[in-house]
Design an enzyme around this catalytic site. Structure first.
Site, mmCIF file in Angstrom:
data_model
loop_
_atom_site.group_PDB
_atom_site.id
_atom_site.type_symbol
_atom_site.label_atom_id
_atom_site.label_comp_id
_atom_site.label_asym_id
_atom_site.label_seq_id
_atom_site.Cartn_x
_atom_site.Cartn_y
_atom_site.Cartn_z
ATOM 1 N N ARG A 104 -47.412 -43.104 -7.233
ATOM 2 C CA ARG A 104 -45.831 -43.225 -5.919
ATOM 3 C C ARG A 104 -46.825 -43.668 -4.406
ATOM 4 O O ARG A 104 -47.093 -42.579 -3.942
ATOM 5 C CB ARG A 104 -44.857 -42.166 -5.718
ATOM 6 C CG ARG A 104 -44.234 -42.261 -7.655
ATOM 7 C CD ARG A 104 -42.523 -41.437 -6.383
ATOM 8 N NE ARG A 104 -42.464 -40.140 -6.552
ATOM 9 C CZ ARG A 104 -42.117 -39.562 -5.617
ATOM 10 N NH1 ARG A 104 -40.428 -40.228 -5.529
ATOM 11 N NH2 ARG A 104 -41.907 -38.223 -5.031
ATOM 12 N N ASP A 200 -43.558 -31.131 -8.341
ATOM 13 C CA ASP A 200 -44.544 -31.983 -8.713
ATOM 14 C C ASP A 200 -44.928 -32.193 -10.139
ATOM 15 O O ASP A 200 -45.743 -31.550 -11.108
ATOM 16 C CB ASP A 200 -45.928 -32.438 -8.077
ATOM 17 C CG ASP A 200 -46.607 -33.861 -8.356
ATOM 18 O OD1 ASP A 200 -46.694 -34.329 -7.359
ATOM 19 O OD2 ASP A 200 -46.914 -34.003 -9.001
ATOM 20 N N ASP A 203 -49.449 -32.445 -11.037
ATOM 21 C CA ASP A 203 -49.485 -31.445 -10.322
ATOM 22 C C ASP A 203 -49.133 -29.948 -11.481
ATOM 23 O O ASP A 203 -49.922 -28.981 -11.317
ATOM 24 C CB ASP A 203 -49.200 -30.939 -9.018
ATOM 25 C CG ASP A 203 -49.844 -32.129 -8.041
ATOM 26 O OD1 ASP A 203 -50.875 -32.873 -8.449
ATOM 27 O OD2 ASP A 203 -49.631 -32.025 -7.188
HETATM 28 C C1 PRP Z 1 -44.068 -38.951 -10.774
HETATM 29 C C2 PRP Z 1 -43.219 -38.871 -11.860
HETATM 30 C C3 PRP Z 1 -43.032 -40.517 -12.157
HETATM 31 C C4 PRP Z 1 -42.810 -40.727 -10.420
HETATM 32 C C5 PRP Z 1 -40.714 -40.752 -10.459
HETATM 33 O O1 PRP Z 1 -45.781 -39.846 -10.666
HETATM 34 O O2 PRP Z 1 -43.952 -38.250 -12.535
HETATM 35 O O3 PRP Z 1 -43.608 -40.972 -13.122
HETATM 36 O O4 PRP Z 1 -42.797 -39.394 -9.777
HETATM 37 O O5 PRP Z 1 -41.097 -41.427 -9.072
HETATM 38 P P1 PRP Z 1 -40.421 -42.211 -9.340
HETATM 39 O O6 PRP Z 1 -38.736 -42.288 -9.423
HETATM 40 O O7 PRP Z 1 -39.365 -42.115 -7.515
HETATM 41 O O8 PRP Z 1 -40.985 -43.579 -9.090
HETATM 42 P P2 PRP Z 1 -46.578 -39.671 -8.802
HETATM 43 O O9 PRP Z 1 -46.343 -40.940 -9.049
HETATM 44 O O10 PRP Z 1 -46.248 -38.662 -8.693
HETATM 45 O O11 PRP Z 1 -47.832 -39.676 -9.875
HETATM 46 P P3 PRP Z 1 -48.960 -38.611 -10.841
HETATM 47 O O12 PRP Z 1 -48.102 -37.999 -12.247
HETATM 48 O O13 PRP Z 1 -49.814 -38.995 -10.861
HETATM 49 O O14 PRP Z 1 -48.703 -37.360 -10.328
HETATM 50 N N1 URA Z 2 -42.326 -37.335 -8.859
HETATM 51 C C1 URA Z 2 -41.936 -35.475 -9.513
HETATM 52 O O1 URA Z 2 -43.713 -35.266 -9.595
HETATM 53 N N2 URA Z 2 -41.391 -34.851 -8.628
HETATM 54 C C2 URA Z 2 -40.059 -35.608 -8.384
HETATM 55 O O2 URA Z 2 -39.378 -34.686 -7.619
HETATM 56 C C3 URA Z 2 -40.214 -36.481 -7.599
HETATM 57 C C4 URA Z 2 -41.313 -37.442 -8.651
#
Ligand code: PRP
Ligand code: URA
Length: 209
Positions: A104, A200, A203
């Site tokens: 995102r 997150d 993380d």
């Molecule tokens: C997080 C999560 C989803 C997304 C959800 O991933 O694992 O994929 O955000 O958010 P949305 O519904 O608003 O799209 P992130 O983009 O943080 O990536 P990551 O898993 O690499 O940390």
């Molecule tokens: N992605 C995450 O990992 N946590 C949230 O709350 C929203 C998006």
């Protein structure tokens, strides 16, 4: 809502509460995600088609059910979706695994794709897309769009925690997708994080920040 399943099992609820706790460390967090994944997948795979085969028991021959026909594809949305892969493989070891890499944008919250690889014959498989968080719904919709473009027809989506905004969007854009949610939370905050949520997910699973 048709095709939306919100888990109310106390074991799932208890474990999600442990994940929410900011004092839960990476190692424990990852283990609990896997445990919940197995419990949720058990429910999400409840409608897998079966067929009858003949089997000989020590007593007699009989007809008994086995999982039939359609093969399963587990498709984690990277990174955090990886936390569910082993849970589902533990239940269905023959499943194939695809990957959809999305992150995102921190400002716009729009998903950007950086990697996509699906198993062959995705049109003949049941695809189960896994991602712990359904926030705005942008990532889930992008993942499902991609699978449909590649021919996917039978798609499920499984997450730990959803915001009402994301659930509404995914269901509106893809009403045919069965959505399995561990817990439906209150809302998104100004950074599009789920409240109360668990922070997150990527993380917390991988110990980054
Ligand atoms: C997080 C999560 C989803 C997304 C959800 O991933 O694992 O994929 O955000 O958010 P949305 O519904 O608003 O799209 P992130 O983009 O943080 O990536 P990551 O898993 O690499 O940390
Ligand atoms: N992605 C995450 O990992 N946590 C949230 O709350 C929203 C998006």
């Amino acid at each position: 809502m048709e095709n939306v399943f919100i888990m109310d099992h106390p074991l799932i609820q208890h474990k999600i509460t442990m994940l929410r706790d900011e004092n839960t460390g990476t190692n424990e967090f990852r283990k609990i995600v896997e445990e919940i994944g197995e419990l949720m997948a058990y429910e999400a795979l409840r409608d897998l088609p079966t067929e009858m085969v003949e089997v000989t028991t020590p007593i007699e021959k009989c007809m008994a059910p086995v999982i039939s026909g359609k093969k399963l594809a587990i498709i984690p949305v990277l990174r955090a979706g990886l936390g569910f892969v082993n849970s589902i493989l533990a239940l269905v070891p023959s499943a194939k695994v695809g990957h959809i890499g999305l992150y995102r944008d921190p400002e716009t919250h729009e998903p950007h794709d950086y990697y996509c690889k699906l198993p062959e014959n995705i049109d003949e498989r049941i695809a189960i897309v896994v991602d712990p968080m359904l926030a705005t719904g942008g990532s889930a919709c992008a993942a499902v769009d991609f699978i449909k473009k590649k021919g996917g027809k039978s798609i499920k989506f499984m997450c730990l925690i959803a915001a009402p905004e994301g659930l509404e969007r995914l269901h509106r854009e893809h009403p045919d997708v069965q959505i399995y949610i561990g817990c439906l939370d209150r809302c998104l905050n100004e950074n599009a994080y789920i409240c109360p949520g668990l922070g997150d997910a990527g993380d917390r699973i991988f110990g980054t920040k």
